[in-house]
Design a protein around this motif. Structure first.
Motif, PDB file in Angstrom:
ATOM      1  N   GLU A 163     -79.348-121.775  24.978  1.00 24.32           N
ATOM      2  CA  GLU A 163     -78.165-122.748  25.565  1.00 24.32           C
ATOM      3  C   GLU A 163     -78.232-122.541  26.949  1.00 24.32           C
ATOM      4  O   GLU A 163     -77.820-123.539  27.842  1.00 24.32           O
ATOM      5  CB  GLU A 163     -76.858-122.059  24.792  1.00 24.32           C
ATOM      6  CG  GLU A 163     -75.599-122.586  25.202  1.00 24.32           C
ATOM      7  CD  GLU A 163     -74.611-121.963  24.652  1.00 24.32           C
ATOM      8  OE1 GLU A 163     -73.158-122.028  25.041  1.00 24.32           O
ATOM      9  OE2 GLU A 163     -74.641-120.955  23.787  1.00 24.32           O
ATOM     10  N   ILE A 164     -78.394-121.304  27.568  1.00 23.06           N
ATOM     11  CA  ILE A 164     -78.414-121.145  29.113  1.00 23.06           C
ATOM     12  C   ILE A 164     -79.615-121.889  29.810  1.00 23.06           C
ATOM     13  O   ILE A 164     -79.166-122.641  30.726  1.00 23.06           O
ATOM     14  CB  ILE A 164     -78.528-119.532  29.317  1.00 23.06           C
ATOM     15  CG1 ILE A 164     -77.548-118.561  28.938  1.00 23.06           C
ATOM     16  CG2 ILE A 164     -78.957-119.130  30.817  1.00 23.06           C
ATOM     17  CD1 ILE A 164     -77.929-117.148  29.080  1.00 23.06           C
ATOM     18  N   ILE A 165     -80.590-122.020  29.143  1.00 22.35           N
ATOM     19  CA  ILE A 165     -81.816-122.919  29.802  1.00 22.35           C
ATOM     20  C   ILE A 165     -81.337-124.376  29.816  1.00 22.35           C
ATOM     21  O   ILE A 165     -81.446-125.107  30.658  1.00 22.35           O
ATOM     22  CB  ILE A 165     -82.915-122.740  29.016  1.00 22.35           C
ATOM     23  CG1 ILE A 165     -83.380-120.957  29.185  1.00 22.35           C
ATOM     24  CG2 ILE A 165     -84.031-123.576  29.230  1.00 22.35           C
ATOM     25  CD1 ILE A 165     -84.433-120.793  28.251  1.00 22.35           C
ATOM     26  N   PRO A 215     -81.079-127.700  33.857  1.00 22.57           N
ATOM     27  CA  PRO A 215     -82.290-128.219  33.876  1.00 22.57           C
ATOM     28  C   PRO A 215     -82.992-128.375  35.460  1.00 22.57           C
ATOM     29  O   PRO A 215     -84.011-128.752  35.423  1.00 22.57           O
ATOM     30  CB  PRO A 215     -81.804-129.759  33.468  1.00 22.57           C
ATOM     31  CG  PRO A 215     -80.339-129.760  33.715  1.00 22.57           C
ATOM     32  CD  PRO A 215     -79.969-128.515  33.587  1.00 22.57           C
ATOM     33  N   GLU A 216     -82.006-128.040  36.263  1.00 27.87           N
ATOM     34  CA  GLU A 216     -82.550-128.054  37.788  1.00 27.87           C
ATOM     35  C   GLU A 216     -83.073-126.713  38.037  1.00 27.87           C
ATOM     36  O   GLU A 216     -83.770-126.757  39.038  1.00 27.87           O
ATOM     37  CB  GLU A 216     -81.236-128.090  38.464  1.00 27.87           C
ATOM     38  CG  GLU A 216     -80.291-126.811  38.679  1.00 27.87           C
ATOM     39  CD  GLU A 216     -79.576-126.414  37.798  1.00 27.87           C
ATOM     40  OE1 GLU A 216     -78.625-125.566  37.760  1.00 27.87           O
ATOM     41  OE2 GLU A 216     -79.555-127.215  36.425  1.00 27.87           O
ATOM     42  N   ILE A 217     -83.286-125.558  37.119  1.00 30.66           N
ATOM     43  CA  ILE A 217     -83.763-124.367  37.316  1.00 30.66           C
ATOM     44  C   ILE A 217     -85.241-124.397  36.257  1.00 30.66           C
ATOM     45  O   ILE A 217     -86.265-123.844  36.835  1.00 30.66           O
ATOM     46  CB  ILE A 217     -82.927-123.295  36.889  1.00 30.66           C
ATOM     47  CG1 ILE A 217     -81.838-123.191  37.956  1.00 30.66           C
ATOM     48  CG2 ILE A 217     -83.675-121.851  36.840  1.00 30.66           C
ATOM     49  CD1 ILE A 217     -80.576-122.379  37.594  1.00 30.66           C
ATOM     50  N   GLU A 265     -96.146-129.367  29.785  1.00 31.43           N
ATOM     51  CA  GLU A 265     -96.983-129.393  28.803  1.00 31.43           C
ATOM     52  C   GLU A 265     -96.338-128.971  27.489  1.00 31.43           C
ATOM     53  O   GLU A 265     -97.050-128.174  26.524  1.00 31.43           O
ATOM     54  CB  GLU A 265     -98.377-128.533  28.974  1.00 31.43           C
ATOM     55  CG  GLU A 265     -99.293-128.663  30.218  1.00 31.43           C
ATOM     56  CD  GLU A 265    -100.201-127.836  30.419  1.00 31.43           C
ATOM     57  OE1 GLU A 265    -100.450-127.165  29.466  1.00 31.43           O
ATOM     58  OE2 GLU A 265    -101.109-127.886  31.216  1.00 31.43           O
ATOM     59  N   GLY A 266     -95.145-129.721  27.212  1.00 32.11           N
ATOM     60  CA  GLY A 266     -94.261-129.577  25.834  1.00 32.11           C
ATOM     61  C   GLY A 266     -93.674-127.947  25.827  1.00 32.11           C
ATOM     62  O   GLY A 266     -92.752-128.067  25.024  1.00 32.11           O
ATOM     63  N   ALA A 267     -93.838-127.306  26.886  1.00 33.91           N
ATOM     64  CA  ALA A 267     -93.076-126.066  27.161  1.00 33.91           C
ATOM     65  C   ALA A 267     -92.134-126.263  28.144  1.00 33.91           C
ATOM     66  O   ALA A 267     -91.972-127.186  28.905  1.00 33.91           O
ATOM     67  CB  ALA A 267     -93.918-124.681  27.313  1.00 33.91           C
ATOM     68  N   VAL A 268     -90.978-125.196  28.075  1.00 37.75           N
ATOM     69  CA  VAL A 268     -90.077-125.090  29.263  1.00 37.75           C
ATOM     70  C   VAL A 268     -90.268-124.061  30.106  1.00 37.75           C
ATOM     71  O   VAL A 268     -90.351-122.857  29.621  1.00 37.75           O
ATOM     72  CB  VAL A 268     -88.399-125.045  28.717  1.00 37.75           C
ATOM     73  CG1 VAL A 268     -87.635-125.096  30.118  1.00 37.75           C
ATOM     74  CG2 VAL A 268     -88.342-126.458  27.791  1.00 37.75           C
ATOM     75  N   VAL A 269     -90.570-123.887  31.416  1.00 43.12           N
ATOM     76  CA  VAL A 269     -90.988-122.726  32.382  1.00 43.12           C
ATOM     77  C   VAL A 269     -90.158-122.674  33.387  1.00 43.12           C
ATOM     78  O   VAL A 269     -89.301-123.604  33.659  1.00 43.12           O
ATOM     79  CB  VAL A 269     -92.581-122.799  32.751  1.00 43.12           C
ATOM     80  CG1 VAL A 269     -93.429-123.379  31.695  1.00 43.12           C
ATOM     81  CG2 VAL A 269     -92.615-124.390  33.710  1.00 43.12           C
ATOM     82  N   GLU A 274     -80.282-114.637  38.484  1.00 43.24           N
ATOM     83  CA  GLU A 274     -79.493-115.048  39.516  1.00 43.24           C
ATOM     84  C   GLU A 274     -79.261-116.348  39.715  1.00 43.24           C
ATOM     85  O   GLU A 274     -78.224-116.544  40.078  1.00 43.24           O
ATOM     86  CB  GLU A 274     -80.527-114.366  40.830  1.00 43.24           C
ATOM     87  CG  GLU A 274     -79.843-114.471  42.235  1.00 43.24           C
ATOM     88  CD  GLU A 274     -80.851-114.387  43.333  1.00 43.24           C
ATOM     89  OE1 GLU A 274     -80.653-114.782  44.375  1.00 43.24           O
ATOM     90  OE2 GLU A 274     -81.491-113.389  43.125  1.00 43.24           O
ATOM     91  N   LEU A 275     -80.072-117.297  39.267  1.00 45.99           N
ATOM     92  CA  LEU A 275     -79.797-118.669  39.715  1.00 45.99           C
ATOM     93  C   LEU A 275     -79.026-119.268  38.312  1.00 45.99           C
ATOM     94  O   LEU A 275     -78.252-120.078  38.562  1.00 45.99           O
ATOM     95  CB  LEU A 275     -81.246-119.436  39.604  1.00 45.99           C
ATOM     96  CG  LEU A 275     -81.988-118.966  40.714  1.00 45.99           C
ATOM     97  CD1 LEU A 275     -83.574-119.537  40.435  1.00 45.99           C
ATOM     98  CD2 LEU A 275     -81.376-119.534  41.991  1.00 45.99           C
ATOM     99  N   THR A 276     -78.945-118.610  37.252  1.00 47.28           N
ATOM    100  CA  THR A 276     -78.274-119.066  36.212  1.00 47.28           C
ATOM    101  C   THR A 276     -76.852-118.185  35.638  1.00 47.28           C
ATOM    102  O   THR A 276     -75.933-119.090  35.459  1.00 47.28           O
ATOM    103  CB  THR A 276     -79.034-119.124  34.758  1.00 47.28           C
ATOM    104  OG1 THR A 276     -79.296-117.529  34.490  1.00 47.28           O
ATOM    105  CG2 THR A 276     -80.117-119.972  34.752  1.00 47.28           C
TER     106      THR A 276
END
Length: 565
Positions: A270-272, A276-278, A283-287, A349-351
């Motif tokens: 949910e946080i991620i 989307p700007e962070i 390759e199909g993953a979220v980094v 820190e960013l989220t």
């Protein structure tokens, strides 16, 4: 009542003209009880010789009525440090006060603060190893130090109850076709669980077919789609938690909350998704691209769409603040994941900047033996219980006729002290002989000193702090006055250890106090018939106060004293 160091700092603030300065304890008592670098600060501003400025400062301070209350001599060292000698009369008066204060050393520096400390973090389906023991010793001591400075502390663990390590253990249990309940006692059940994990871990590395089966079990554990696997998993997890609780009792730790990895995947996703700007797809993953911040890239959601450890940590840390609203959150782990935490804290820190700002990671070194660091992945692991049993066995060889609880107390003390006397970030080469020494820098020596001093009180047929009519002015020997002045420094040691996480400064203090107390015991006649009663009673007050401070200090290390060693 403030300590001499605090009193001196308050007085010097009037002369500092807003400049920052230090109040230190000189390495050699002949240089005074306290020292300040204030002359250096002035000298730099005025472009003058520190010694010259120090002489001027001493002249001013010598006329200060507050200085005269607490210090009988001030002098400038050749390097410009100004040294202060605590008044003997003031020290003796303070001894009587602190002898009646069972909370001496504690303060209200953090009163009203709520602090969460996460430590130990053992994983279900795996054994409680020496790394967990190290984290527990450090985390428990930090918790007690925070409490000693007035904070309300919540102790928590974060346990990996899902993941490949669990699937490996479940696969091992299925392969052996044994029911955990067939084993009668907890020790045998845990031994079997460890063997099942070892079998699964080795098979995963060596057998492609087993690897595929374990990965399939891992998916079924996540979605709870297989009844047989669910039963094995639930029984194994319950057993692991019972096993951990047994160890916590020996270590004298009580956790208010066990957080589990399985609870925080959705919260992390949910946080991620909200940022989307962070986080970005790759390759199909979220980094998270840590290189933008001088760090490294880490995957938070894998190519199968599942949250990995990093994502779950985001969810965990957000939930900690939602549930408990701490003023500060401290996480204690091994320093091999320091870089991981740098990335995690930057993502936090960013989220969720407010959470990140109040979260601190403390990375500790590793406990090693002659064969180096040992890994549970291969099964080549010394568990915490095995280490404690080895210590108990060696203690029994030296001292018979003790209860099992007393042996447990001494074994736990020996390992904890060896861990805590090092700088937190440094590795430890564990040495059994040093850990069990009754003549060197070790827990048995300090426990022995405490018991030795307490025995004097028992021989005198007086209880602890029973000397309300004692006249401390009878304490005139140099060794006696030096011991009193050491006692007066205890609150400063506690506060600094809590504030700076320098637990080793507390162990150093306790060892020095115990050493000096033993020397005093051996060279001064305390209970002999030819000792005059007023001197005798004053000396009894001194040794009983030293015993109380040793007990308080060991408590802050998570170590229990024994009345007889």
């Amino acid at each position: 009542m403030e300590t001499p160091k605090q009193l001196l700092r308050n007085i010097l603030t009037k002369y500092a003209e807003g400049e920052a300065f230090d109040v230190l304890i000189p390495p050699n008592p002949k240089l005074g009880d306290h020292a300040t670098n204030l002359a250096f600060i002035w000298a730099k501003k005025e472009n003058k010789n520190p010694k010259e400025v120090g002489d001027r400062l001493v002249e001013k301070l010598s006329k200060d009525s507050d200085i005269k209350k607490y210090f009988h001599k001030i002098e400038v060292a050749g390097n410009g440090f100004v040294n202060f000698f605590v008044s003997d009369d003031f020290a003796r008066r303070e001894l009587k006060r602190i002898s009646r204060d069972k909370k001496f050393g504690y303060n209200n520096y953090r009163k009203g603060q709520k602090i969460m400390v996460e430590f130990t973090d053992p994983n279900p389906f795996k054994l409680f190893h020496i790394g967990h023991l190290m984290s527990n010793a450090i985390g428990e001591s930090i918790s007690r130090l925070y409490e000693a400075t007035g904070a309300k502390v919540t102790r928590v663990t974060y346990q990996g109850d899902v993941g490949l390590h669990v699937a490996k253990a479940v696969w091992g249990i299925k392969k052996e076709s044994l029911n955990i309940s067939t084993f009668k006692n907890l020790k045998d059940k845990i031994k079997y669980l460890g063997e099942a994990y070892t079998l699964g871990a080795r098979s995963y590395e060596e057998n492609p077919e087993a690897k595929t089966e374990i990965e399939e079990i891992n998916k079924k554990i996540y979605d709870r789609s297989d009844e047989e696997i669910n039963k094995i998993y639930d029984a194994g997890k319950k057993l692991s938690l019972e096993y951990f609780e047994e160890i916590y009792k020996k270590l004298r730790t009580k956790f208010e909350h066990n957080f589990f990895e399985s609870e925080f995947g959705p919260k992390g996703i949910e946080i991620i998704k909200q940022h989307p700007e962070i986080f970005e797809e790759s390759e199909g993953a979220v980094v998270f691209r840590g290189e933008k911040y001088g760090l490294h890239t880490r995957v938070f959601i894998n190519s199968a769409g599942l949250p990995v450890y990093e994502a779950k940590e985001l969810g965990l840390n957000k939930y900690k603040f939602e549930k408990y609203s701490p003023d500060s959150s401290v996480i204690v782990t091994g320093n091999e994941i320091n870089d991981y935490f740098k990335v995690l804290l930057k993502a936090m820190e960013l989220t969720m900047p407010e959470v990140a700002k109040k979260t601190k990671h403390i990375g500790h070194g590793m406990l090693r033996f002659a064969t180096g660091k040992m890994s549970s992945r291969t099964g080549d692991v010394i568990t915490a219980e095995e280490l404690l049993e080895q210590l108990k066995s060696k203690i029994k060889q030296k001292a018979a006729n003790k209860t099992e609880e007393e042996y447990d107390i001494q074994a736990v003390a020996a390992i904890k002290y060896q861990i805590l006397k090092q700088n937190i970030g440094h590795d430890i080469i564990f040495d059994f002989d040093k850990a069990l020494s009754i003549t060197g820098d070790a827990a048995p020596y300090i426990q022995y000193t405490y018991a030795r001093l307490r025995s004097i009180g028992r021989k005198s047929k007086k209880g602890l702090f029973g000397w309300l009519g004692v006249d401390p002015s009878k304490l005139t020997k140099e060794e006696e006055l030096a011991l009193i002045k050491q006692l007066l420094n205890f609150p400063d040691v506690v506060r600094d250890a809590a504030e700076l996480h320098t637990i080793n400064t507390l162990t150093t203090y306790l060892y020095k106090l115990a050493s000096d107390a033993n020397y005093y015991y051996e060279t001064v006649r305390i209970l002999s018939d030819d000792t005059k009663r007023p001197e005798r009673n004053a000396r009894l007050l001194l040794v009983e106060t030293i015993a109380q401070v040793l007990k308080s200090g060991l408590y802050l290390l998570g170590i229990k004293t024994l009345e007889r060693v």
